[in-house]
Design a protein around this motif. Structure first.
Motif, mmCIF file in Angstrom:
data_model
loop_
_atom_site.group_PDB
_atom_site.id
_atom_site.type_symbol
_atom_site.label_atom_id
_atom_site.label_comp_id
_atom_site.label_asym_id
_atom_site.label_seq_id
_atom_site.Cartn_x
_atom_site.Cartn_y
_atom_site.Cartn_z
ATOM 1 N N VAL A 62 1.127 -1.423 -0.128
ATOM 2 C CA VAL A 62 -0.195 -0.028 0.274
ATOM 3 C C VAL A 62 0.512 1.547 -0.409
ATOM 4 C CG1 VAL A 62 -1.849 1.079 1.320
ATOM 5 C CG2 VAL A 62 -1.795 -1.581 0.814
ATOM 6 N N LYS A 63 0.559 2.628 -1.250
ATOM 7 C CA LYS A 63 0.938 3.310 -0.583
ATOM 8 C C LYS A 63 0.152 4.652 -0.743
ATOM 9 C CE LYS A 63 5.297 1.880 -1.738
ATOM 10 N NZ LYS A 63 6.542 1.524 -1.058
ATOM 11 N N GLU A 64 0.133 5.678 0.185
ATOM 12 C CA GLU A 64 -0.303 6.647 0.579
ATOM 13 C C GLU A 64 -2.367 6.321 0.289
ATOM 14 O OE1 GLU A 64 0.611 9.527 -2.212
ATOM 15 O OE2 GLU A 64 2.355 10.448 -1.063
ATOM 16 N N GLY A 65 -2.104 5.486 1.040
ATOM 17 C CA GLY A 65 -3.523 5.018 1.046
ATOM 18 C C GLY A 65 -4.219 3.945 0.089
ATOM 19 N N ILE A 66 -3.692 3.620 -1.215
ATOM 20 C CA ILE A 66 -4.035 2.997 -2.395
ATOM 21 C C ILE A 66 -3.684 1.096 -2.770
ATOM 22 C CG2 ILE A 66 -4.201 3.388 -5.081
ATOM 23 C CD1 ILE A 66 -3.938 6.391 -4.176
ATOM 24 N N ILE A 67 -4.467 0.618 -2.918
ATOM 25 C CA ILE A 67 -3.087 -0.699 -2.816
ATOM 26 C C ILE A 67 -2.706 -0.794 -4.331
ATOM 27 C CG2 ILE A 67 -3.797 -3.428 -2.869
ATOM 28 C CD1 ILE A 67 -6.149 -2.644 -1.381
ATOM 29 N N GLN A 68 -1.623 -0.914 -4.164
ATOM 30 C CA GLN A 68 -0.703 -1.157 -5.989
ATOM 31 C C GLN A 68 -0.204 -2.557 -5.823
ATOM 32 O OE1 GLN A 68 -0.227 1.670 -7.266
ATOM 33 N NE2 GLN A 68 -0.706 2.908 -5.393
ATOM 34 N N GLU A 69 -0.706 -3.266 -5.057
ATOM 35 C CA GLU A 69 0.463 -4.786 -5.298
ATOM 36 C C GLU A 69 -0.690 -5.593 -3.721
ATOM 37 O OE1 GLU A 69 4.065 -6.820 -5.347
ATOM 38 O OE2 GLU A 69 4.328 -5.731 -4.413
ATOM 39 N N ALA A 70 -1.304 -6.782 -4.609
ATOM 40 C CA ALA A 70 -1.661 -7.917 -3.931
ATOM 41 C C ALA A 70 -1.278 -9.279 -4.929
ATOM 42 C CB ALA A 70 -3.380 -7.744 -4.546
ATOM 43 N N LEU A 71 -1.255 -9.961 -3.571
ATOM 44 C CA LEU A 71 -0.135 -11.472 -3.638
ATOM 45 C C LEU A 71 -2.043 -12.600 -2.726
ATOM 46 C CD1 LEU A 71 1.081 -13.962 -4.560
ATOM 47 C CD2 LEU A 71 2.332 -13.244 -2.510
ATOM 48 N N VAL A 72 -2.486 -12.923 -3.354
ATOM 49 C CA VAL A 72 -3.366 -14.066 -2.738
ATOM 50 C C VAL A 72 -3.798 -14.676 -3.082
ATOM 51 C CG1 VAL A 72 -6.211 -13.970 -2.950
ATOM 52 C CG2 VAL A 72 -5.355 -11.550 -3.623
ATOM 53 N N GLU A 73 -3.587 -15.846 -2.132
ATOM 54 C CA GLU A 73 -2.476 -17.425 -1.828
ATOM 55 C C GLU A 73 -3.996 -17.960 -1.294
ATOM 56 O OE1 GLU A 73 1.979 -18.146 -1.326
ATOM 57 O OE2 GLU A 73 1.230 -15.919 -0.569
ATOM 58 N N THR A 74 -4.971 -18.841 -1.767
ATOM 59 C CA THR A 74 -5.912 -19.939 -0.963
ATOM 60 C C THR A 74 -5.204 -21.532 -0.997
ATOM 61 O OG1 THR A 74 -6.808 -20.276 -2.773
ATOM 62 C CG2 THR A 74 -7.421 -18.694 -2.015
ATOM 63 N N ILE A 75 -5.935 -21.968 0.321
ATOM 64 C CA ILE A 75 -5.720 -23.144 0.440
ATOM 65 C C ILE A 75 -7.015 -24.358 0.646
ATOM 66 C CG2 ILE A 75 -4.963 -23.361 2.408
ATOM 67 C CD1 ILE A 75 -2.980 -25.880 1.440
ATOM 68 N N GLY A 76 -7.144 -24.912 0.073
ATOM 69 C CA GLY A 76 -8.065 -26.021 1.392
ATOM 70 C C GLY A 76 -9.879 -26.614 0.610
ATOM 71 N N CYS A 77 -9.859 -25.143 -0.392
ATOM 72 C CA CYS A 77 -11.624 -25.549 -0.777
ATOM 73 C C CYS A 77 -10.381 -24.714 -2.385
ATOM 74 C CB CYS A 77 -11.850 -24.577 -0.868
ATOM 75 S SG CYS A 77 -13.535 -24.161 -1.168
ATOM 76 N N SER A 78 -11.693 -25.940 -3.033
ATOM 77 C CA SER A 78 -11.302 -25.468 -4.777
ATOM 78 C C SER A 78 -12.012 -24.575 -4.957
ATOM 79 C CB SER A 78 -11.869 -26.601 -5.802
ATOM 80 O OG SER A 78 -13.097 -26.660 -5.240
ATOM 81 N N GLY A 79 -13.359 -24.086 -4.996
ATOM 82 C CA GLY A 79 -13.784 -22.667 -4.991
ATOM 83 C C GLY A 79 -13.002 -20.912 -5.027
ATOM 84 N N MET A 80 -11.967 -21.258 -3.473
ATOM 85 C CA MET A 80 -11.504 -20.062 -3.187
ATOM 86 C C MET A 80 -10.305 -19.634 -4.707
ATOM 87 S SD MET A 80 -10.693 -21.306 0.634
ATOM 88 C CE MET A 80 -9.607 -19.697 0.990
ATOM 89 N N THR A 81 -10.139 -20.278 -5.339
ATOM 90 C CA THR A 81 -9.088 -20.271 -6.168
ATOM 91 C C THR A 81 -9.495 -19.579 -7.251
ATOM 92 O OG1 THR A 81 -9.339 -22.380 -7.588
ATOM 93 C CG2 THR A 81 -7.759 -22.492 -5.949
ATOM 94 N N HIS A 82 -10.915 -19.040 -7.370
ATOM 95 C CA HIS A 82 -11.521 -18.792 -8.709
ATOM 96 C C HIS A 82 -12.090 -17.160 -7.643
ATOM 97 C CE1 HIS A 82 -12.089 -23.001 -10.241
ATOM 98 N NE2 HIS A 82 -12.024 -22.233 -11.434
ATOM 99 N N SER A 83 -12.553 -17.380 -6.848
ATOM 100 C CA SER A 83 -12.212 -16.284 -5.687
ATOM 101 C C SER A 83 -11.073 -15.555 -5.581
ATOM 102 C CB SER A 83 -13.363 -16.359 -4.344
ATOM 103 O OG SER A 83 -14.070 -17.667 -4.441
ATOM 104 N N ALA A 84 -10.254 -16.217 -5.317
ATOM 105 C CA ALA A 84 -8.594 -15.193 -5.097
ATOM 106 C C ALA A 84 -8.156 -14.566 -7.423
ATOM 107 C CB ALA A 84 -7.501 -16.145 -5.434
ATOM 108 N N ALA A 85 -8.667 -15.595 -8.165
ATOM 109 C CA ALA A 85 -8.874 -14.414 -9.245
ATOM 110 C C ALA A 85 -9.277 -13.303 -10.043
ATOM 111 C CB ALA A 85 -9.212 -15.054 -10.423
ATOM 112 N N MET A 86 -10.760 -13.217 -9.135
ATOM 113 C CA MET A 86 -11.457 -12.447 -9.213
ATOM 114 C C MET A 86 -10.726 -11.062 -8.062
ATOM 115 S SD MET A 86 -15.249 -14.345 -9.537
ATOM 116 C CE MET A 86 -15.005 -15.284 -8.315
ATOM 117 N N ALA A 87 -10.644 -11.767 -6.898
ATOM 118 C CA ALA A 87 -10.066 -10.394 -5.846
ATOM 119 C C ALA A 87 -8.976 -10.125 -5.874
ATOM 120 C CB ALA A 87 -9.841 -11.259 -4.472
ATOM 121 N N GLY A 88 -8.158 -10.645 -6.636
ATOM 122 C CA GLY A 88 -7.028 -9.586 -7.976
ATOM 123 C C GLY A 88 -6.894 -9.218 -8.868
ATOM 124 N N GLU A 89 -8.047 -9.493 -9.297
ATOM 125 C CA GLU A 89 -8.168 -7.995 -10.102
ATOM 126 C C GLU A 89 -9.535 -7.091 -10.158
ATOM 127 O OE1 GLU A 89 -11.351 -9.601 -12.640
ATOM 128 O OE2 GLU A 89 -10.386 -11.504 -13.549
#
Length: 230
Positions: A62-89
């Motif tokens: 985060v720089k000056e309150g704005i998210i500049q970069e995100a890394l989303v790592e999930t484990i344990g649930c297949s649906g979470m992988t697609h959720s991570a893809a959307m959260a990354g966007e």
């Protein structure tokens, strides 16, 4: 502003000194945070869903309150992988407050966002004492070579014992056992590096051989087992 009758009847008592919020350590400086734009740093948050079927590790820069970069790592649930893809966007470009109040598709990711928000606004970041913080792209360093999450997958049962399936070194191909059938090492393949070599034109068998290694007293084993088949 509407005041209750009780408050209206009160006499005024003057407020004494007001020093504002306590300063927090941010990117090598002490900062008084009044608004979201005053928050900077790189940190991590861990989240889980209600049934606790899966978990998420979220890293934000985060720089000056704005998210500049995100890394989303999930484990344990297949649906979470697609959720991570959307959260990354969704996440990059949002303010911290926007992200906190945005549906990040999966409860585990939403909880991770809540936890990382607390890290950032209280000054408990990885970059609290790093001058100017870390550049955009630093989040990828958590993944290491081959850009794969650091995971461990271990299964065990009382009658049959432990099975190493994946460790930080890589995908476990075989486990070495001693004369007492106790594990003393394993053979692994670095999947990320192997796939990188294949993408760059290396023959698959050559890439496999190049990225295969052993750990522990693997060569001293009485026998070897395939943890997925035996």
């Amino acid at each position: 502003m509407v005041y209750s009758h009780e408050v209206e009847r009160m006499c005024k008592v003057s407020k004494g000194c007001d020093h504002g919020p306590a300063p927090i350590p941010q990117e090598g400086a002490w900062t008084k945070v009044y608004e979201i734009k005053d928050v900077s740093g790189l940190s991590h948050g861990i989240g889980w869903c209600a049934p606790q079927q899966g978990t998420c590790k979220l890293t934000l820069n985060v720089k000056e309150g704005i998210i500049q970069e995100a890394l989303v790592e999930t484990i344990g649930c297949s649906g979470m992988t697609h959720s991570a893809a959307m959260a990354g966007e969704i996440l990059p470009g949002k303010t911290l407050l926007e992200a906190l109040n945005t549906d990040l598709v999966c409860d585990a990711i939403n909880v991770a966002m809540r936890e990382i928000f607390k890290q950032l606004v209280y000054g408990r970041t990885q970059t609290a004492f790093s001058e100017d913080g870390l550049p955009v792209g630093a989040g990828l360093e958590d993944l290491g070579k081959g850009l794969r999450s650091q995971t461990a997958t271990i299964y065990s049962s009382k009658p049959k014992g432990v099975r190493y399936l994946e460790m930080v070194e890589g995908y476990i191909m075989s486990v070495a056992l001693d004369d007492n059938d106790e594990p003393i090492g394993y053979k692994f393949v670095r999947l990320g590096k192997m796939m990188e070599d294949i993408r760059h034109g290396v023959d698959p068998q050559t890439a496999l051989d190049k990225n295969t290694g052993t750990y522990g007293r693997y060569n001293e084993a009485a026998k070897y087992i395939d943890p997925r088949e035996e």
